[in-house]
Design an enzyme around this catalytic site. Structure first.
Site, short mmCIF file in Angstrom:
data_model
loop_
_atom_site.label_atom_id
_atom_site.label_comp_id
_atom_site.label_asym_id
_atom_site.label_seq_id
_atom_site.Cartn_x
_atom_site.Cartn_y
_atom_site.Cartn_z
N LYS A 81 -4.76 3.49 -6.08
CA LYS A 81 -4.29 4.27 -4.94
C LYS A 81 -4.95 3.77 -3.66
CE LYS A 81 -4.85 8.17 -7.97
NZ LYS A 81 -5.62 9.40 -8.18
N GLY A 82 -6.02 2.99 -3.83
CA GLY A 82 -6.88 2.65 -2.70
C GLY A 82 -6.18 1.95 -1.55
N ASP A 101 -7.27 -2.84 -1.34
CA ASP A 101 -8.25 -2.27 -0.42
C ASP A 101 -9.52 -3.10 -0.33
OD1 ASP A 101 -8.99 -1.70 -3.03
OD2 ASP A 101 -9.21 0.47 -2.75
N ASP A 103 -14.40 -6.60 -4.88
CA ASP A 103 -15.82 -6.35 -5.15
C ASP A 103 -16.27 -7.43 -6.14
OD1 ASP A 103 -18.28 -5.11 -5.41
OD2 ASP A 103 -17.56 -3.50 -6.68
N LYS A 112 -16.42 -7.44 -0.42
CA LYS A 112 -17.84 -7.24 -0.71
C LYS A 112 -18.32 -8.49 -1.44
CE LYS A 112 -18.33 -2.77 -2.28
NZ LYS A 112 -18.89 -1.78 -3.23
N PHE A 125 -21.52 1.00 -1.22
CA PHE A 125 -20.32 1.69 -1.66
C PHE A 125 -19.69 2.36 -0.45
CE2 PHE A 125 -17.56 4.71 -3.70
CZ PHE A 125 -17.04 3.93 -4.72
N VAL A 126 -18.43 2.03 -0.19
CA VAL A 126 -17.76 2.55 1.00
C VAL A 126 -16.60 3.46 0.63
CG1 VAL A 126 -18.42 0.65 2.53
CG2 VAL A 126 -16.34 0.45 1.17
N ASP A 128 -11.97 5.80 -2.26
CA ASP A 128 -12.49 7.09 -2.69
C ASP A 128 -13.83 6.98 -3.39
OD1 ASP A 128 -11.46 5.79 -5.10
OD2 ASP A 128 -11.80 7.72 -6.07
N ARG A 161 -10.43 9.75 0.59
CA ARG A 161 -9.36 8.78 0.85
C ARG A 161 -8.69 9.03 2.20
NH1 ARG A 161 -8.21 5.92 -3.90
NH2 ARG A 161 -8.36 7.10 -5.84
P1 IMP Z 1 -13.52 -5.27 -8.61
O1 IMP Z 1 -12.71 -5.47 -9.85
O2 IMP Z 1 -14.98 -5.10 -8.93
O3 IMP Z 1 -13.30 -6.31 -7.55
O4 IMP Z 1 -13.16 -3.85 -8.07
C1 IMP Z 1 -12.11 -3.63 -7.27
C2 IMP Z 1 -11.77 -2.15 -7.22
O5 IMP Z 1 -12.92 -1.31 -7.35
C3 IMP Z 1 -11.19 -1.87 -5.87
O6 IMP Z 1 -9.82 -2.03 -5.87
C4 IMP Z 1 -11.61 -0.43 -5.63
O7 IMP Z 1 -10.64 0.43 -6.17
C5 IMP Z 1 -12.90 -0.27 -6.39
N1 IMP Z 1 -14.07 -0.42 -5.49
C6 IMP Z 1 -14.92 -1.47 -5.40
N2 IMP Z 1 -15.86 -1.27 -4.45
C7 IMP Z 1 -15.59 -0.05 -3.93
C8 IMP Z 1 -16.21 0.72 -2.88
O8 IMP Z 1 -17.20 0.35 -2.24
N3 IMP Z 1 -15.64 1.93 -2.62
C9 IMP Z 1 -14.56 2.40 -3.30
N4 IMP Z 1 -13.95 1.71 -4.27
C10 IMP Z 1 -14.46 0.49 -4.59
MG MG Z 2 -8.29 -0.58 -5.71
#
Ligand code: IMP
Ligand code: MG
Length: 186
Positions: free
Chosen positions: A51-52, A108, A111, A139, A160-161, A167, A173
């Site tokens: 949903k982000g 969004d 990470d 990030k 963490f944002v 969210d 959100r």
């Molecule tokens: P990744 O697979 O670790 O790159 O994670 C990506 C997903 O984790 C993103 O699409 C977000 O939904 C969630 N996420 C990662 N970091 C944050 C954050 O700082 N705040 C909120 N959601 C996050």
């Molecule tokens: Mg996401």
């Protein structure tokens, strides 16, 4: 920054403002113009990751001056915590075939990159003509998988944002700006 901060959660001591609403909108206008130029004469399919990315997608699509289509997918990798589980699952798949289409995945935040590296290769395997990634936030310090971000809003440090679609346990959100969540335990 003051005007947008007063819209919601103003005075919440657990939030430290990082990107003001105006700053986000200015950057989106630039990315939209860039995509409009790069995809001139094409009919891209924007795939928003729920949903982000909902708020980012809704502003970004209005900044792209092209004939385009929009679809949504939902992927799970996080649960309700602030650290990734490493497990990626498609919760909601596309309703359309994407063979021969120019795909722009709208996300969004990147990470660890686990979610996106899975999603991008999954979409490529479906015969799309091109698959590119638009991410609002990067990030980069936490990257475990190499993910090429073709269009990026902002690089941010490892915090963490929340806000602007992002969210913590489904809260925040609706904020029009992005803030660091100082203590996820509160
Ligand atoms: P990744 O697979 O670790 O790159 O994670 C990506 C997903 O984790 C993103 O699409 C977000 O939904 C969630 N996420 C990662 N970091 C944050 C954050 O700082 N705040 C909120 N959601 C996050
Ligand atoms: Mg996401």
């Amino acid at each position: 920054m003051a005007t947008s901060l007063q819209i919601s959660e103003f005075g919440n001591p657990n939030l430290e403002p990082l990107l003001a609403a105006e700053e986000i909108q200015r950057r989106i206008a630039e990315i939209g113009a860039e995509i409009s130029r790069d995809y001139a004469g094409k009919n891209p399919l924007l795939i928003g990751v729920l949903k982000g990315a909902c708020m980012f997608l809704s502003d970004l699509m209005r900044a792209i001056d092209l004939s385009l289509a929009v679809e949504f997918m939902a992927i799970s990798s996080y649960g309700t915590g602030t650290r990734t589980s490493g497990e990626v699952r498609i919760i909601k798949d596309l309703d359309v075939a994407i063979e021969g289409r120019d795909i722009l995945v709208v996300e969004d935040i990147v990470d660890t990159g686990l979610t996106l590296s899975y999603l991008l290769s999954n979409l490529e395997s479906r015969g799309a003509r091109s698959v590119k990634l638009v991410a609002l936030l990067d990030k980069f310090e936490r990257r475990l998988r190499d993910v090429p971000v073709d269009y990026l809003g902002f690089k941010i440090p490892d915090h963490f944002v929340v806000g602007y679609g992002l969210d913590f346990a489904e809260r925040y959100r609706n904020l029009p700006y992005i803030a660091i969540l100082k203590d996820p335990e509160i």
